[in-house]
Design a protein around this motif. Structure first.
Motif, PDB file in Angstrom:
ATOM      1  N   GLY A  16      -1.939  12.211  -1.456  1.00 46.19           N
ATOM      2  CA  GLY A  16      -3.247  11.982  -0.846  1.00 46.19           C
ATOM      3  C   GLY A  16      -4.027  10.839  -1.472  1.00 46.19           C
ATOM      4  O   GLY A  16      -5.108  10.503  -1.012  1.00 46.19           O
ATOM      5  N   VAL A  17      -3.494  10.245  -2.533  1.00 48.38           N
ATOM      6  CA  VAL A  17      -4.167   9.117  -3.189  1.00 48.38           C
ATOM      7  C   VAL A  17      -3.522   7.821  -2.727  1.00 48.38           C
ATOM      8  O   VAL A  17      -2.305   7.659  -2.838  1.00 48.38           O
ATOM      9  CB  VAL A  17      -4.092   9.221  -4.724  1.00 48.38           C
ATOM     10  N   GLU A  18      -4.354   6.925  -2.215  1.00 46.74           N
ATOM     11  CA  GLU A  18      -3.842   5.668  -1.686  1.00 46.74           C
ATOM     12  C   GLU A  18      -4.125   4.556  -2.685  1.00 46.74           C
ATOM     13  O   GLU A  18      -5.211   4.496  -3.245  1.00 46.74           O
ATOM     14  CB  GLU A  18      -4.558   5.385  -0.360  1.00 46.74           C
ATOM     15  N   LEU A  19      -3.159   3.719  -2.940  1.00 50.18           N
ATOM     16  CA  LEU A  19      -3.392   2.583  -3.825  1.00 50.18           C
ATOM     17  C   LEU A  19      -2.533   1.400  -3.404  1.00 50.18           C
ATOM     18  O   LEU A  19      -1.552   1.555  -2.689  1.00 50.18           O
ATOM     19  CB  LEU A  19      -3.149   2.938  -5.287  1.00 50.18           C
ATOM     20  N   ARG A  48       0.838  -1.199   0.000  1.00 56.44           N
ATOM     21  CA  ARG A  48       0.000   0.000   0.000  1.00 56.44           C
ATOM     22  C   ARG A  48       0.875   1.252   0.000  1.00 56.44           C
ATOM     23  O   ARG A  48       1.789   1.372   0.816  1.00 56.44           O
ATOM     24  CB  ARG A  48      -0.886  -0.030   1.258  1.00 56.44           C
ATOM     25  N   ILE A  49       0.608   2.163  -0.926  1.00 59.18           N
ATOM     26  CA  ILE A  49       1.355   3.420  -0.966  1.00 59.18           C
ATOM     27  C   ILE A  49       0.381   4.596  -0.999  1.00 59.18           C
ATOM     28  O   ILE A  49      -0.807   4.420  -1.257  1.00 59.18           O
ATOM     29  CB  ILE A  49       2.312   3.503  -2.186  1.00 59.18           C
ATOM     30  N   LYS A  50       0.918   5.784  -0.734  1.00 55.74           N
ATOM     31  CA  LYS A  50       0.088   6.988  -0.776  1.00 55.74           C
ATOM     32  C   LYS A  50       0.893   8.097  -1.439  1.00 55.74           C
ATOM     33  O   LYS A  50       1.955   8.482  -0.956  1.00 55.74           O
ATOM     34  CB  LYS A  50      -0.313   7.395   0.647  1.00 55.74           C
ATOM     35  N   ILE A  51       0.390   8.589  -2.571  1.00 58.04           N
ATOM     36  CA  ILE A  51       1.067   9.676  -3.290  1.00 58.04           C
ATOM     37  C   ILE A  51       0.084  10.821  -3.450  1.00 58.04           C
ATOM     38  O   ILE A  51      -0.990  10.643  -4.042  1.00 58.04           O
ATOM     39  CB  ILE A  51       1.556   9.225  -4.686  1.00 58.04           C
TER      40      ILE A  51
END
Lengths: 211, 54
Positions: free
Chosen positions: B16-19, B11-14
């Motif tokens: 404010g978008v988490e995917l 899980r990553i967050k760039i």
């Protein structure tokens, strides 16, 4: 906001571009933005079966990809042979042909075409007029923006992709750390295979920007 | 349970978008352990060093 995507076909992206040291910073930027948006970069240099005829391998990969990115900027003559290389326009033609003639599954294929300058293609490949063509000026940040915006147009409306600025920020962090990573691998950048670049970037994203 | 753990670790967050990143299925030429080790050294090198601060 969480991204969740369905069928694998729609997240496979065929990359058709020069594979040499000069283009490597732009190729890395393309792979980085694809991975950062959870798409799967694919290309003809994947080390699958050594016995597969090259054009068959390209057609197989095109068949597995809904999306593709083609860089047609390499128009100059080769320094040694004094001849141009036609592989990129050839593979672009295969992809566009698959989209038009490949049946229902392939009709929604989409190609992003990149060149170094706007409208230059009108002189040497005018038949592609009407396609999605963008100029990058050899700038990795511009490549990231073009690819991200194009992916966004092909992402379901209820899903959100990271913005260009956020991806560029992470890409620059990755670039700063890259010399240490390459040194640790005891390889030159040009010796790292396409799939290994893709895996390295994916692992970096998971380790460096995890929640 | 194993799948959940794997998904969670990707899980990553760039911005404010988490995917959740799915793995690259194609086979590479460098072992994943070597790649992961190189990544960790790169990230460690980004941390400010106490010795270099004067």
């Amino acid at each position: 906001m969480k991204i969740s995507r369905g069928r694998d076909y729609q997240r496979q992206v065929f990359i058709n571009c020069p594979f040499d040291g000069e283009f490597l910073p732009l190729l890395r930027a393309i792979v980085f933005v694809l991975k950062a948006c959870d798409y799967v970069p694919r290309c003809a240099l994947e080390a699958d079966s050594a016995t597969e005829v090259r054009v068959d391998k390209i057609l197989r990969i095109i068949g597995e990809c809904a999306l593709s990115i083609h860089d047609i900027s390499r128009t100059q003559l080769d320094r040694k042979s004094k001849l141009p290389r036609f592989n990129m326009p050839f593979e672009l033609g295969l992809f566009l042909g698959a989209a038009k003639l490949g049946g229902a599954r392939h009709q929604k294929k989409s190609a992003l075409i990149l060149d170094v300058e706007p409208y230059r293609y009108q002189t040497y490949l005018s038949d592609i007029a009407g396609q999605d063509i963008r100029a990058h000026g050899n700038d990795p940040d511009a490549v990231i923006g073009h690819v991200r915006n194009w992916l966004n147009a092909h992402t379901p409306v209820d899903l959100v992709l990271p913005g260009k600025a956020a991806i560029v920020t992470q890409y620059r962090r990755f670039q700063k750390q890259l010399p240490v990573m390459v040194k640790d691998l005891q390889l030159k950048e040009t010796e790292i295979s396409f799939v290994d670049w893709s895996k390295l970037i994916g692992m970096w994203l998971v380790a460096a920007v995890k929640v | 349970m194993a799948k959940q753990s794997s998904a969670s670790s990707n899980r990553i967050k760039i911005g404010g978008v988490e995917l959740v990143l799915r793995p690259q299925p194609q086979k590479g030429t460098i072992s994943e352990d070597r790649l992961r080790s190189a990544v960790m050294k790169g990230i460690a090198a980004e941390q400010p060093s106490k010795k270099s601060s004067k």
